[in-house]
Write a protein that holds these residues in place. Structure first.
Motif, PDB file in Angstrom:
ATOM      1  N   GLU A 352     -62.268  14.522 -22.758  1.00  0.00           N
ATOM      2  CA  GLU A 352     -62.612  13.332 -21.983  1.00  0.00           C
ATOM      3  C   GLU A 352     -64.009  12.796 -22.283  1.00  0.00           C
ATOM      4  O   GLU A 352     -64.444  11.815 -21.672  1.00  0.00           O
ATOM      5  N   ARG A 394     -52.838   9.488 -23.445  1.00  0.00           N
ATOM      6  CA  ARG A 394     -52.389   9.577 -22.063  1.00  0.00           C
ATOM      7  C   ARG A 394     -53.031  10.772 -21.371  1.00  0.00           C
ATOM      8  O   ARG A 394     -53.451  10.696 -20.214  1.00  0.00           O
ATOM      9  N   ASP A 397     -56.349  10.151 -20.071  1.00  0.00           N
ATOM     10  CA  ASP A 397     -56.429   9.133 -19.016  1.00  0.00           C
ATOM     11  C   ASP A 397     -56.966   7.820 -19.570  1.00  0.00           C
ATOM     12  O   ASP A 397     -57.793   7.139 -18.954  1.00  0.00           O
ATOM     13  N   GLU A 399     -55.451   4.946 -20.059  1.00  0.00           N
ATOM     14  CA  GLU A 399     -55.034   3.702 -19.401  1.00  0.00           C
ATOM     15  C   GLU A 399     -56.024   3.307 -18.310  1.00  0.00           C
ATOM     16  O   GLU A 399     -56.417   2.136 -18.197  1.00  0.00           O
ATOM     17  N   ARG A 400     -56.446   4.272 -17.514  1.00  0.00           N
ATOM     18  CA  ARG A 400     -57.412   3.971 -16.452  1.00  0.00           C
ATOM     19  C   ARG A 400     -58.724   3.473 -17.038  1.00  0.00           C
ATOM     20  O   ARG A 400     -59.340   2.530 -16.517  1.00  0.00           O
ATOM     21  N   ARG A 401     -59.168   4.103 -18.136  1.00  0.00           N
ATOM     22  CA  ARG A 401     -60.424   3.683 -18.766  1.00  0.00           C
ATOM     23  C   ARG A 401     -60.307   2.259 -19.314  1.00  0.00           C
ATOM     24  O   ARG A 401     -61.240   1.469 -19.227  1.00  0.00           O
ATOM     25  N   LEU A 403     -58.268  -0.151 -18.302  1.00  0.00           N
ATOM     26  CA  LEU A 403     -58.217  -1.105 -17.184  1.00  0.00           C
ATOM     27  C   LEU A 403     -59.610  -1.339 -16.610  1.00  0.00           C
ATOM     28  O   LEU A 403     -59.989  -2.472 -16.284  1.00  0.00           O
ATOM     29  N   SER A 404     -60.394  -0.252 -16.496  1.00  0.00           N
ATOM     30  CA  SER A 404     -61.757  -0.386 -15.964  1.00  0.00           C
ATOM     31  C   SER A 404     -62.628  -1.229 -16.878  1.00  0.00           C
ATOM     32  O   SER A 404     -63.551  -1.921 -16.426  1.00  0.00           O
ATOM     33  N   TYR A 422     -52.046  -2.840 -26.564  1.00  0.00           N
ATOM     34  CA  TYR A 422     -52.018  -2.266 -25.226  1.00  0.00           C
ATOM     35  C   TYR A 422     -50.965  -2.959 -24.386  1.00  0.00           C
ATOM     36  O   TYR A 422     -50.867  -4.191 -24.372  1.00  0.00           O
ATOM     37  N   GLU A 424     -49.428  -2.954 -20.445  1.00  0.00           N
ATOM     38  CA  GLU A 424     -49.602  -2.478 -19.070  1.00  0.00           C
ATOM     39  C   GLU A 424     -48.285  -1.930 -18.520  1.00  0.00           C
ATOM     40  O   GLU A 424     -47.232  -2.403 -18.853  1.00  0.00           O
TER      41      GLU A 424
END
Length: 424
Positions: A352, A394, A397, A399-401, A403-404, A422, A424
């Motif tokens: 990470e 995945r 993580d 996807e979260r990064r 989106l942020s 990408y 969603e």
């Protein structure tokens, strides 16, 4: 010509890519996976050699590279491993990582070997992914990249006794008197422009190595004169013979204090070494009176020496032998702070530990050493390989990064040389 410092670039070999193929011949129409593994890349080693005494050979060596591993092939044929590169350097050479100053190795013994750049691992072929659940794997692993970085080579001569003093204090003449060094001598300062080594043999059969260390003047620790270029050669010595000329050209006490100050300022525990104070050039007129005043000022009795008359050397050598029998090995300058079990490929980085960076509108870059290395080893030329990359992201993580960071459906995402859209 003595060259005691060099900077070279080292490159270990890349690992070979694993192969994707399936057995297919006139007797087998639908065979199983038979892609072989890639070979490991070669590593770069440095080896100490007594028959070398300078780093001159590295003045024009911009890159020292080992061989890449070969790619895997069909019919379960693994790629050949890349040949290692062995580089010979003079005994006494230390190797420093230029990036962070860490001491990688101290090659202080003949034949001592150090791994400096480790070769990349070969990638797995698709045959190695076969299992009861995955009978037709269409995935392989790319070879791991080798390392490429610059190292500093510094030669610190192997000597038991270091002879120090201001220029023209008689260091080279004393060395010639007690050994067969044949060092250049002259009646002007800086006649010695490189360290000289010599071996002295005593009547009891014992012997030790002496080094004449030139160029020490006020400010030597800051690089004045021949400065730190030759102070580094005193770091391996365990006893210092400090020659102070009694010819009246320079005040003996001032000459002594000047050298002691420079030794202390340089560091490397030079000032902590046992010291034999020698009053040299005792054949000069007025030398006895100057020696007496000098001894009184220091509160000790210096050893008288006249190399011209070849007198006074034996007591000095016997004292050297006595001190060497008790003197410890002193650490090299900075060794205590930098030496550690260290290798760039073995740094522990978490998956990470990465970041998502917007490059421009609709384009995002994933940066992070470990995640980029893991992604680079995945062969994304097949659908299964691409799915494996997405599985890696995945777990991180991603996807979260994304989106942020502001990523939206249809934006481009890059990691290393791979890019994808990408969703969603």
């Amino acid at each position: 010509m003595l060259i005691d410092r060099a900077i070279v670039e080292v490159r270990s070999g890349n690992g070979g890519d694993g192969h994707i193929s399936f057995l297919h011949d006139k007797n087998t129409e639908f065979g199983g996976p038979d892609g072989g593994n890639g070979g490991d890349g070669g590593s770069v080693y440095f080896v100490a050699a007594d028959n070398l005494n300078t780093l001159y050979a590295f003045r024009h060596s911009p890159l020292l590279g080992a061989e890449d591993g070969e790619k895997g092939m069909k019919k379960l044929m693994n790629g050949r491993r890349g040949n290692d590169l062995y580089v010979s350097v003079p005994t006494g050479t230390i190797i420093i990582d230029e990036r962070d100053g860490h001491l990688i190795a101290d090659l202080d013994e003949e034949g001592k070997k150090a791994l400096v750049a480790r070769g990349g691992r070969g990638g797995r072929g698709n045959a190695s992914y076969k299992s009861s659940r995955r009978r037709i794997p269409r995935i392989a692993q790319n070879g791991e990249k080798g390392e490429r970085f610059r190292v500093v080579l510094e030669l610190k001569m192997i000597a038991d006794v270091g002879i120090v003093g201001l220029p023209s204090s008689g260091k080279s003449t004393f060395l010639n008197l007690v050994t067969r060094a044949n060092a250049l001598t002259a009646d002007y300062p800086f006649s010695t422009i490189s360290p000289n080594l010599g071996v002295t043999y005593l009547e009891d059969g014992n012997s030790f190595v002496l080094a004449d260390l030139p160029g020490l003047i006020e400010g030597a620790s800051l690089g004045k004169g021949l400065g730190t270029s030759f102070l580094r050669h005193a770091e391996r010595t365990r006893v210092l013979v400090h020659l102070v000329a009694m010819d009246g050209v320079v005040d003996p006490l001032r000459a002594y204090e000047t050298i002691r100050k420079e030794l202390s300022l340089y560091g490397g525990h030079l000032e902590e070494r046992p010291e034999i104070v020698v009053a040299s050039k005792m054949d000069e007129e007025g030398a006895e009176e100057r020696k007496s005043a000098f001894d009184d000022a220091l509160g000790l009795v210096s050893y008288p020496l006249s190399s011209y008359e070849e007198s006074g050397a034996l007591p000095i050598l016997k004292k050297c032998e006595e001190l060497l029998s008790k003197a410890p090995r002193f650490p090299l300058k900075g060794e205590e702070e930098t030496r550690k079990e260290y290798h760039p490929l073995e740094e522990h980085l978490r998956l990470e530990d990465y970041s998502v960076v917007p490059l421009k509108r609709g384009v995002y870059l994933i940066k992070g050493k470990k995640i980029e290395e893991d992604a680079a080893r995945i062969n994304t030329s097949t659908e299964e390989g691409m799915m494996r990359l997405l599985s890696l992201l995945r777990r991180a993580d991603i996807e979260r990064r994304l989106l942020s960071a502001g990523a939206r459906d249809g934006d481009e995402v890059r990691i290393g040389e791979v890019s994808f859209v990408y969703e969603e």
